[in-house]
Scaffold this active site. Sequence first.
Site, PDB file in Angstrom:
ATOM      1  N   ASP A   1     -10.934  -4.250   4.094  1.00 46.75           N
ATOM      2  CA  ASP A   1      -9.821  -3.720   3.315  1.00 46.75           C
ATOM      3  C   ASP A   1      -9.143  -2.672   4.193  1.00 46.75           C
ATOM      4  OD1 ASP A   1      -8.080  -2.435   1.624  1.00 46.75           O
ATOM      5  OD2 ASP A   1      -9.540  -2.081   0.016  1.00 46.75           O
TER       6      ASP A   1
ATOM      7  N   LYS B   1       1.165   1.496   1.245  1.00 45.02           N
ATOM      8  CA  LYS B   1       0.756   2.645   2.046  1.00 45.02           C
ATOM      9  C   LYS B   1       1.449   2.636   3.406  1.00 45.02           C
ATOM     10  CE  LYS B   1      -2.583   2.863  -1.169  1.00 45.02           C
ATOM     11  NZ  LYS B   1      -3.694   2.053  -1.664  1.00 45.02           N
TER      12      LYS B   1
ATOM     13  N   TRP C   1     -12.833   2.886  -3.265  1.00 47.29           N
ATOM     14  CA  TRP C   1     -12.287   1.533  -3.138  1.00 47.29           C
ATOM     15  C   TRP C   1     -13.385   0.522  -2.868  1.00 47.29           C
ATOM     16  CZ3 TRP C   1      -8.250   0.770  -5.706  1.00 47.29           C
ATOM     17  CH2 TRP C   1      -7.265   1.753  -5.795  1.00 47.29           C
TER      18      TRP C   1
HETATM   19  C1  LIG Z   1      -4.498   1.549  -2.595  1.00 44.97           C
HETATM   20  C2  LIG Z   1      -5.746   0.850  -2.193  1.00 44.97           C
HETATM   21  C3  LIG Z   1      -6.240  -0.260  -2.894  1.00 44.97           C
HETATM   22  C4  LIG Z   1      -5.575  -0.791  -4.149  1.00 44.97           C
HETATM   23  O1  LIG Z   1      -4.356  -1.304  -3.872  1.00 44.97           O
HETATM   24  P1  LIG Z   1      -3.449  -1.978  -5.032  1.00 44.97           P
HETATM   25  O2  LIG Z   1      -2.369  -2.584  -4.198  1.00 44.97           O
HETATM   26  O3  LIG Z   1      -2.996  -0.862  -5.906  1.00 44.97           O
HETATM   27  O4  LIG Z   1      -4.279  -2.958  -5.744  1.00 44.97           O
HETATM   28  C5  LIG Z   1      -7.378  -0.880  -2.443  1.00 44.97           C
HETATM   29  N1  LIG Z   1      -8.017  -0.441  -1.338  1.00 44.97           N
HETATM   30  C6  LIG Z   1      -7.583   0.629  -0.641  1.00 44.97           C
HETATM   31  C7  LIG Z   1      -8.324   1.070   0.565  1.00 44.97           C
HETATM   32  C8  LIG Z   1      -6.436   1.304  -1.048  1.00 44.97           C
HETATM   33  O5  LIG Z   1      -5.997   2.367  -0.359  1.00 44.97           O
END
Ligand SMILES: *Cc1c(COP(=O)(O)O)cnc(C)c1O
Length: 360
Positions: A172, A196, A102
Amino acid sequence: MARKFNFSAGPAMLPTAVIERAQQEMLDWNGSGMSVMEMSHRGKEYMSIAAKAEKDLREVMGIPDHYKVLFLQGGASSQFAAIPLNLLGDKASADYINTGMWSKKAIAEAKRYCTVNIAADTSDNGFTTVPTQAQLKLNPDAAYVHYTSNETIGGVEFDYIPETGGVPLIADLSSSILSRPIDVSKFAMIYAGAQKNIGPAGLTIVIIHEDLLGKAAENCPTMFNYAIHAENDSMYNTPATYSWYMAGLVFEWIKERGGLEAMAEVNKRKADKLYSVIDSSDFYGSPVAINARSWMNVPFTLANPDLDAAFLAGATERGLVTLKGHRSVGGMRASIYNAMPEEGVDALVAYMQEFEGNQG
Ligand SMILES: *Cc1c(COP(=O)(O)O)cnc(C)c1O
């Protein structure tokens, strides 16, 4: 049919109580004679739902008043571009810490807009560690420092918040938000896709210090401009109304269960149970350094990968589903977000011991 224990990394399980509440309110929300899905986002019913969700999130996370909370769309992935477009200001470069898949995506996108200084990079050990504070090569003139607090695919989680000497820190938190208490005031911005640990897909939450608003690049698309969304209470256009409502139910559920301290206690216990069965024999293994092990995403391998398919098939038979590791790393991965009941982890641990007993 009984609900399965779904170890998916996302979209992931939601608390059963939340889904049941949504079911009760499905046709008629609070005497309105409408489903939430059918409501105008500008009507007084929906406005009350939206405001309550924000209020509860602020309370649960302890978000100070001088931070805006935005309820956006486009996923965390859209933020990879929105961040440089909004926050570079008159600076030409930003610092990024590279700890996995990511981070890499965030870096690739940022490179379209600015010079990226890689402050640390753990690719040489296959993204199985987090860099220490002393290893971070930060540029004091960077517009901001970006890192991925929990790498969902590698199962690597920072065990500290980087100190940046006054440079705005952006995290993030897609796969670790709400998993434990966090000091929001240490960050300039936090963002997370919902699917998540927050609610259904379609919603992305941005928590941003007010001082960072209003510096967007001239060519920043209106829909990516944080100041526009902040001025319009995330209703510049039609928001993801139902996902926002569901997120609100999840925030209420967290409050009822005792808030983030209570979440952390259960999450730590769940993670400890899994890592301890992984570490207790040579049959299972974890590639991740002990201090960097994620509470939310637990990758593990079998010493004999020829048994992976049998392991996964037996798990599925027992209602333990979506345990296959990400295609980039192989093996298994158990994602154990807030909504995964402790009984789900207990069932997985029991199955792992049984499988080892039969094969080992
Ligand atoms: C799932 C995830 C993303 C991407 O998320 P989307 O909503 O599919 O764009 C980005 N960063 C992390 C750490 C993730 O777990």
